[in-house]
Design a protein around this motif. Structure first.
Motif, PDB file in Angstrom:
ATOM      1  N   ASN A  35       0.864  -1.326  -0.050  1.00 44.16           N
ATOM      2  CA  ASN A  35       0.123   0.002   0.299  1.00 44.16           C
ATOM      3  C   ASN A  35       0.679   1.482  -0.210  1.00 44.16           C
ATOM      4  N   LEU A  38       2.491   1.911  -3.340  1.00 44.45           N
ATOM      5  CA  LEU A  38       1.143   1.789  -3.567  1.00 44.45           C
ATOM      6  C   LEU A  38       0.548   3.843  -3.831  1.00 44.45           C
ATOM      7  N   ALA A  79       4.669  -3.672 -11.454  1.00 39.47           N
ATOM      8  CA  ALA A  79       3.902  -2.769 -12.271  1.00 39.47           C
ATOM      9  C   ALA A  79       4.374  -1.952 -13.328  1.00 39.47           C
ATOM     10  N   LEU A 104      -3.205   3.653 -11.937  1.00 38.94           N
ATOM     11  CA  LEU A 104      -3.941   2.764 -11.239  1.00 38.94           C
ATOM     12  C   LEU A 104      -4.247   1.848 -11.975  1.00 38.94           C
ATOM     13  N   ALA A 107      -1.590  -1.061 -11.705  1.00 41.69           N
ATOM     14  CA  ALA A 107      -0.997  -1.240 -10.644  1.00 41.69           C
ATOM     15  C   ALA A 107      -2.721  -2.254 -10.056  1.00 41.69           C
ATOM     16  N   HIS A 108      -3.690  -2.149  -9.624  1.00 46.62           N
ATOM     17  CA  HIS A 108      -4.862  -2.663  -9.815  1.00 46.62           C
ATOM     18  C   HIS A 108      -5.038  -4.285 -10.268  1.00 46.62           C
ATOM     19  N   VAL A 111      -1.791  -5.941  -8.718  1.00 49.30           N
ATOM     20  CA  VAL A 111      -1.812  -6.775  -6.932  1.00 49.30           C
ATOM     21  C   VAL A 111      -2.815  -7.402  -6.793  1.00 49.30           C
TER      22      VAL A 111
END
Length: 527
Positions: A35, A38, A79, A104, A107-108, A111
């Protein structure tokens, strides 16, 4: 992932309650280390600084090796590697979507994939790793669709400024609208992935936002392009009519050449607008509407918005089509004025009779064929501007699909206008005097008009040309036969008043025989 596998094996060997230890371990990795990485990644993306592909270079998103564990570095590297080519595209001014939304979304994906792999290798114990990983994005999902829509409008504003679409050609605006659909396709795919686990109401609201943006940037642009083209066509038609009414034949002929190109451009815009409608409807059907549950309130509103957008675009295209029909008729009048001459219908007695139509007829026929071909290519297919509205109708169980009615209406309007122009040109203004040989030429021209009209499906035009051919018959028959023709073969086709008007155009209109024929026609009129 390899480190996680080793750590999981170590936990199995050391801790009596290995499952609980794994859960605590994975929770700490995801909630703290991943996190944090991120947060740094998205902060730089918001600032316009995308991550580097090589974490060893010291990523500007906080991904440098110093002070970071190998697991965090691995995550940021993963990423970054998925985004490095995209970063280059954004830096060059291309690409689809802002750096933030693409970072984003990527990255989503990374992850969730990492969490799934951790679960597969047994590093998660009984913990729902994917659910925990997904929860990291919960707050960010709330504003994600807004970010996507803002990115779409920002890209469009930049493209409008670059191509000067406010002052440029309508065709350029349509090309940009088609390109915009690709941007929406990318945005919709990202939104679908980001919102996959969200409740139906959140997905429906996202679909509604995306649909509004799509219709504004595609159908709205097509409406603007069609309206702009209609205004250009109207101005061209009015200018051509003014020049034809007061100018010389040569000037009208020169302007007619320009009006022909204007007609082609106008029809290209109509065709392009229909094309934009088709691709927008396809994208809405395939990508946007599936986000909205069919029984949701948003589904009904979406169908209404699609229908309204389709109707607005259809009206704009019809207005442009009306101006195209007017332009064809104005062009026909200009051709007749520019290329018809008195010698066509009153040649010298020793001049041989040519087997071909007059120059004015040939040029008008060629132009009419071109206009008919343009209309057929533009209007005959079913991919009408109503495709957008039809998408909503199919969604709600209604009908859809356009017919060739617009082509029929256009052909009928053009045929009526051109036939009226021909009739007025030949018989209305009294500008020609017809010899017997000239009348034969006239009938040949009229026959050519009728044949061309039938080939194009302009049956009203063809029927009127047949009537004009009967009028022309009165220019070649002997004066003493006129009255009997009107009582017999031409009864109900040519009225006595029409016959009198035509006979006064004959070369022998003032002869004794014609005077007697006109008196007989007067008596027919009195009956």
């Amino acid at each position: 992932l390899a480190s996680a596998r080793r750590d999981a094996a170590l936990i199995d060997a050391v801790f009596p309650d290995a499952a609980s230890a794994k859960e605590a371990y994975l929770t700490r990795v995801l909630e703290q280390r991943v996190n944090s990485a991120l947060e740094a990644l998205l902060a730089d993306a918001h600032a316009g600084v995308l991550p580097l592909g090589d974490a060893g270079q010291g990523g500007q998103g906080g991904a440098g090796g110093a002070g970071k564990s190998s697991r965090v570095v691995s995550f940021v590297t993963a990423a970054s590697s998925g985004l490095s080519s995209e970063a280059e595209r954004v830096a060059a001014g291309a690409g689809s979507g802002s750096g933030y939304v693409r970072t984003l979304a990527s990255a989503h994906e990374v992850v969730l994939d990492l969490a799934a792999q951790l679960a597969e290798v047994g590093a998660a114990g009984s913990l729902d790793a994917i659910g925990l990983a997904s929860s990291l994005f919960h707050e960010r999902r709330g504003g994600y669709v807004d970010e996507e829509v803002a990115s779409l409008f920002h890209m469009r504003a930049e493209a409008d400024a670059k191509h000067d679409t406010r002052q440029g050609r309508a065709e350029d605006l349509l090309a940009l609208a088609r390109q915009t659909v690709g941007w929406h396709r990318d945005a919709c795919a990202r939104c679908s992935a980001m919102l996959r686990g969200e409740v139906a109401s959140a997905r429906a609201a996202a679909g509604a936002r995306l649909l509004d943006a799509l219709l504004d940037q595609t159908c709205g642009s097509a409406v603007e392009a069609a309206t702009r083209a209609a205004e250009t066509g109207r101005a061209e038609c009015d200018a051509l009519d003014r020049l034809t009414d007061r100018g010389s034949g040569g000037s009208a002929g020169d302007t007619a050449a320009g009006s022909a190109e204007c007609l082609r451009a106008l029809m290209r815009v109509i065709e392009g607008s229909r094309g934009v409608a088709a691709v927008a409807a396809a994208h809405a059907t395939e990508c946007v509407l599936p986000l909205i549950p069919q029984r949701a309130v948003e589904a009904s509103e979406a169908s209404k918005r699609l229908a309204a957008a389709g109707n607005e675009l259809q009206a704009a295209c019809l207005a442009a089509l009306q101006e195209a029909a007017r332009l064809v008729c104005a062009h026909a009048r200009a051709i007749l004025k520019a290329f018809q001459c008195a010698a066509d219908f009153a040649p010298a007695a020793d001049e041989p009779l040519e087997a071909r139509p007059t120059a004015a007829c040939e040029k008008l026929v060629a132009f009419f064929k071109e206009a008919a071909a343009l209309a057929d290519r533009t209007l005959a297919s079913d991919s009408a501007a109503g495709a957008v509205g039809a998408a909503g109708e199919r969604r709600s169980g209604g009908g859809g699909g356009a017919s060739a009615a617009n082509l029929q209406r256009f052909t009928a309007a053009v045929g009526a206008g051109v036939s009226a122009a021909i009739e007025e040109h030949l018989f209305g203004a009294g500008r020609w005097t017809f010899s017997a040989l000239g009348a034969v030429r006239l009938r040949r021209d009229i026959g050519e008009y009728a044949q061309t009209a039938r080939a194009a499906g302009a049956m009203t035009f063809a029927a009127r040309a047949d009537v004009l051919n009967e009028h022309a018959t009165l220019l070649v028959v002997a004066p003493e036969s006129v009255a009997s023709l009107l009582r017999g073969e031409l009864r109900g086709v040519v009225t006595p008043e029409e016959a009198t008007k035509v006979l006064k155009l004959r070369e022998d209109a003032r002869s004794t025989g014609m005077a007697a024929a006109l008196r007989k026609i007067d008596r027919l009129s009195e009956r």
